[in-house]
Design an enzyme around this catalytic site. Structure first.
Site: not given
Length: 186
Positions: A76, A139, A166
């Site tokens: 991320s 996601d 995610h």
């Protein structure tokens, strides 16, 4: 004896302790640490909530010692940091987990600084021997189009899924398998 390779795991933002979060970070570090000639590093990052580039990139360089023998695994916000790091410095490779290209209209993401200028895709490719990417169509934070655009611009080895969200699971076996493969050939 072959040269020691380093695997540095750069977490996403959010502010939790990387050792106790119910994510794959510590699990992966421990799995990499079991390998011969691999040093695995996982540390809490400075400015963990906003993940500002102006703090993270120097920390990766000066404290985590990312260099040409290092694979940076970024999740991320950590993936955005890995890309920006590879724009400036040579590394062995980068592994991007849930990576995007814009701040997605979120103020805290905008404050991070990663999205304030165009990505230097060619520089990233020049400064890495390999680029691996993991993304999932389900996601909840990142549109698939953005993940695909990262893959297209970097010509990454893209591992796409439909059911991983995610990538916030406690284990991530595919990550270990893929990185081991690249460490063996690098």
């Amino acid at each position: 004896m072959s040269e020691v390779k380093r695997v540095v795991i750069v977490p996403g933002n959010g502010g939790g302790d990387v050792e106790t979060e119910d994510q794959w970070y510590a699990w992966a570090r421990d799995k990499f640490q079991e390998l011969d000639n691999v040093e695995a590093i996982l540390r809490n990052m400075p400015d963990p909530v906003i993940a500002r580039e102006k703090f993270w990139i120097p920390f990766m360089h000066d404290e985590l010692k990312c260099d040409e023998n290092t694979v940076i695994i970024g999740h991320s916000s950590g993936a955005e940091a890995a890309k920006r790091y590879a724009e400036k410095y040579k590394v062995l490779g980068i592994v991007l987990v849930s990576s995007c290209i814009t701040d997605l209209g979120m103020e805290t993401e905008r404050e991070s600084g990663y999205y304030s200028r165009p990505w230097q895709w060619d520089k990233i490719k020049e400064n890495t021997k390999f680029i691996v990417q993991f993304g999932s169509t389900d996601d909840p934070f990142l549109p698939w189009k953005e993940q695909q655009e990262v893959a297209d611009n970097l010509s990454s080895e893209f591992h796409s899924y439909t059911d991983r969200g995610h990538f916030c699971e406690p284990v991530f076996p595919e990550l270990i398998t893929i990185v081991k493969k690249h460490l063996a050939i690098s």
